[in-house]
Structures are given as structure tokens and as C-alpha cells.
Design an enzyme around this catalytic site. Structure first.
Site, short mmCIF file in Angstrom:
data_model
loop_
_atom_site.label_atom_id
_atom_site.label_comp_id
_atom_site.label_asym_id
_atom_site.label_seq_id
_atom_site.Cartn_x
_atom_site.Cartn_y
_atom_site.Cartn_z
N THR A 58 0.82 -1.24 -0.06
CA THR A 58 0.01 0.12 0.21
C THR A 58 0.85 1.37 0.14
OG1 THR A 58 -1.75 -1.09 1.12
CG2 THR A 58 -1.97 1.26 1.22
N THR A 59 1.96 1.36 0.85
CA THR A 59 2.80 2.26 0.80
C THR A 59 3.80 2.56 -0.39
OG1 THR A 59 3.06 1.89 3.41
CG2 THR A 59 4.80 3.37 2.24
N TYR A 121 -12.76 -4.40 -1.43
CA TYR A 121 -13.93 -3.77 -2.18
C TYR A 121 -14.93 -4.89 -2.11
CZ TYR A 121 -17.45 -1.84 -5.03
OH TYR A 121 -18.55 -1.32 -5.48
N TYR A 147 -2.03 -10.18 4.98
CA TYR A 147 -2.00 -8.99 5.38
C TYR A 147 -3.50 -8.49 5.73
CZ TYR A 147 -1.01 -3.78 4.80
OH TYR A 147 -0.91 -2.66 4.98
N ARG A 152 -8.34 -0.18 5.35
CA ARG A 152 -8.01 0.14 4.18
C ARG A 152 -9.01 -0.98 3.08
NH1 ARG A 152 -3.52 3.80 3.09
NH2 ARG A 152 -4.10 3.45 0.90
N LYS A 175 0.91 -9.94 8.46
CA LYS A 175 1.01 -8.43 8.94
C LYS A 175 -0.34 -8.19 9.34
CE LYS A 175 1.77 -3.90 7.14
NZ LYS A 175 2.15 -3.14 5.77
N ILE A 217 6.42 -4.56 9.86
CA ILE A 217 6.19 -4.04 8.36
C ILE A 217 6.01 -2.59 8.49
CG2 ILE A 217 5.61 -4.24 6.13
CD1 ILE A 217 5.45 -7.16 6.27
#
Length: 305
Positions: A58-59, A121, A147, A152, A175, A217
Site C-alpha cells: 500500500t505504501t 472492496y 496482510y 483500508r 502482517k 512491516i
């Protein structure tokens, strides 16, 4: 491709997934991947003690990368790191077939593992999550890290589902970014001792270590890799007081790099430090003037600029 048919080999690989791992940004220049800046970031992290590099999360603005860019960034990262530290490639998708494709590519490119976000989604059931990850694990032979980041994705992967998935040999960790110490503790309690629970929230890295987590992370590690690594190094060496002190020292910085949607603040911080161009892809925008000035003030307080 690596052969993970032997349990002993897999266990050796899993032991690499610990400590401070950076969710590295993707530098852009003229709307393309900035290889020069990315290469310098990799060297910065290795020099400062980062335990592993995690590209295309994402980052790393993975949502705006084309398949070709995604694959190139993973390949580039593996080549530049050159086995000095593990590379854990972000290869998740809300489409199982796409996740399989990206993860196969990461394995072929030589990544040491893959990080797979929960499908966003479309919000599958817990059984849907299980089948999604099971399918990927059956198709790809490198270690996989789940993850979970409900803020998010709009979806929380429950500890019971994680425990089921942990029984699959090459699903080796998670994560965990729900923000819940209780949930992280339930996962640790319900899974095997060698299952790697990694903090997905910088602000609770130290508490996660205290209940049995193996590392983080990290977003903040993009700008202070040595200090995030020092929390882990101090903790495992038995200097709990030092680890706790660094944890509290960094709290204002953690808050500042999440003042707006990640990765806008952290990439701006790297820009102010002279490490990357200030470039995002729509729909992400630059920081508001007020938040830009606040971030700049905090970075000065930490002697980063």
C-alpha cells in the site's frame, strides 16, 4: 524457482521474516518509476539496518501500478538487494487469479516471500478468504505472509481464519494491522509457535513484540530505519527499557506520518529529506499546506531535515 518441498528449508526461510521490515515507497519521476531514487533508498535501508525490503505494498502505491510496473519494481528490488536482506514482494489483489499471477512472477524473480492483502472492496466471507489464500498457496512455492488491514479494505480477517490458514505449510505469517492488541494476541495464541505475527501499525510495534510478535512491516522505517530496527534489537537483547523508551520517543513521528492518507505524508517526508521527488498518482494529492508545515516541523524536531 526455490524448492520448498522440504520442511527444513522452509523453516530456514521463515526465520528471515523478523525485525524491522520497511514498506518501501515507490518513487515516481515524470509519472514513471524512478529507478535511481529507488536504488538509493534500498542502499539507505541496508546501511541503516533494515531487516527486509517490502516493495509494492500500500505504501508503494500498488493500486496505481500497471502489471508491467508492478513486476518491474519487484524484479528491480530483488536485483538491487542482491540477497543482502530478504525481499518480500507485495502481490495481493481482490482477484485471486491476479494475485496468483503476481505471486508467481515474484517467485520467478527471486523474491524471498510475498505479502498478500485481503481482497478489498468485494468483501468475501471468512470461508472465501480461506479459499483465496489456499488457492494461492497451492499455486506458488514461496513463503506467503497474509496482510490484514481492515481500515483500508473494509474487511477483517478473524483469528480463527488465520489459524486455519497457518496450517498450510507455505503460509508462514501475517502482517496484522487491525490495530487491536487483543486480536494480535488471539492469533499468536491460536497459531503455531513458528508462525510470524508482524505488526502492521508502527505505533503498536513494541506492544506486539511484548505479546510474542516477531517484527514489524513499517511505514515510519522509510525515514528512520535505524531507530525502528533499534526497538527490535534492544527488545531481543533483553534491554526492554531501551526498546520502550524508543517506542515512546517515536510516537509523535508516527502520528505525523499518518496525518493524511498513507503514503502521502511519508513520501513527503522523504522529499523533504532529499531522497525522492514529490510525485504521486491521482487520486492521491500532495499534503495540504497546514499539514505540510506540521510535518516539516516534526521532522526538524527529530533532526531529519
Amino acid at each position: 524457482m526455490k524448492d520448498y518441498s522440504g520442511a527444513k528449508v522452509l523453516i530456514m526461510e521463515v526465520k528471515m521474516f523478523k525485525g524491522s521490515m520497511v514498506a518501501i515507497v515507490t518513487p515516481f519521476k515524470n509519472n514513471g518509476f524512478d529507478e535511481d531514487s529507488f536504488s538509493k533508498l534500498i542502499e539507505f535501508h541496508i546501511e541503516k539496518g533494515t531487516y527486509a525490503i517490502v516493495p509494492c505494498g500500500t505504501t508503494g502505491e500498488s493500486a496505481t501500478l500497471s502489471f508491467e510496473e508492478h513486476e518491474r519494481i519487484i524484479e528491480f528490488c530483488v536485483e538491487k538487494v542482491n540477497k543482502r536482506v530478504p525481499v518480500i514482494a507485495g502481490t495481493g489483489s481482490n482477484c485471486t487469479n491476479e494475485a496468483v499471477k503476481l505471486t508467481k512472477y515474484a517467485a520467478k524473480a527471486g523474491a524471498d516471500g510475498a505479502l498478500l492483502i485481503t481482497p478489498y472492496y468485494n468483501k468475501p466471507t471468512q470461508e472465501g478468504l480461506y479459499q483465496h489464500y489456499k488457492k494461492i498457496a497451492e499455486e506458488v512455492d514461496i513463503p506467503l505472509i497474509l496482510y490484514n488491514v481492515p481500515s483500508r479494505t473494509g474487511l477483517n480477517m478473524l483469528p480463527q481464519t488465520v489459524a486455519r490458514l497457518s496450517e498450510i505449510q507455505n503460509i508462514v505469517g501475517i502482517k496484522e494491522a487491525s490495530g487491536s492488541i487483543e486480536q494480535a494476541g488471539d492469533i499468536i495464541r491460536m497459531c503455531k509457535d513458528d508462525f510470524c505475527v508482524l505488526s502492521g501499525d508502527d505505533s503498536i510495534f513494541f506492544p506486539i513484540l511484548a505479546i510474542g510478535g516477531k517484527g514489524v512491516i513499517s511505514v515510519t522505517a522509510n525515514i528512520v530505519p535505524d531507530r525502528i530496527a533499534n526497538i527490535y534489537d534492544s527488545f531481543i537483547s533483553g534491554d526492554i527499557d531501551k526498546a520502550r523508551a524508543i517506542h515512546y520517543q517515536l510516537q509523535p513521528l508516527h502520528k505525523a506520518v499518518f496525518i493524511e492518507t498513507n503514503p502521502i505524508p511519508i513520501k513527503t517526508a522523504l522529499y523533504l529529506m532529499g531522497k525522492v521527488p514529490l510525485e504521486f498518482r491521482l487520486p492521491l494529492l500532495t499534503l495540504s499546506k497546514e499539514n505540510f508545515l506540521h510535518l516539516k516541523k516534526v521532522l526538524k524536531e527529530y533532526s531529519l531535515i
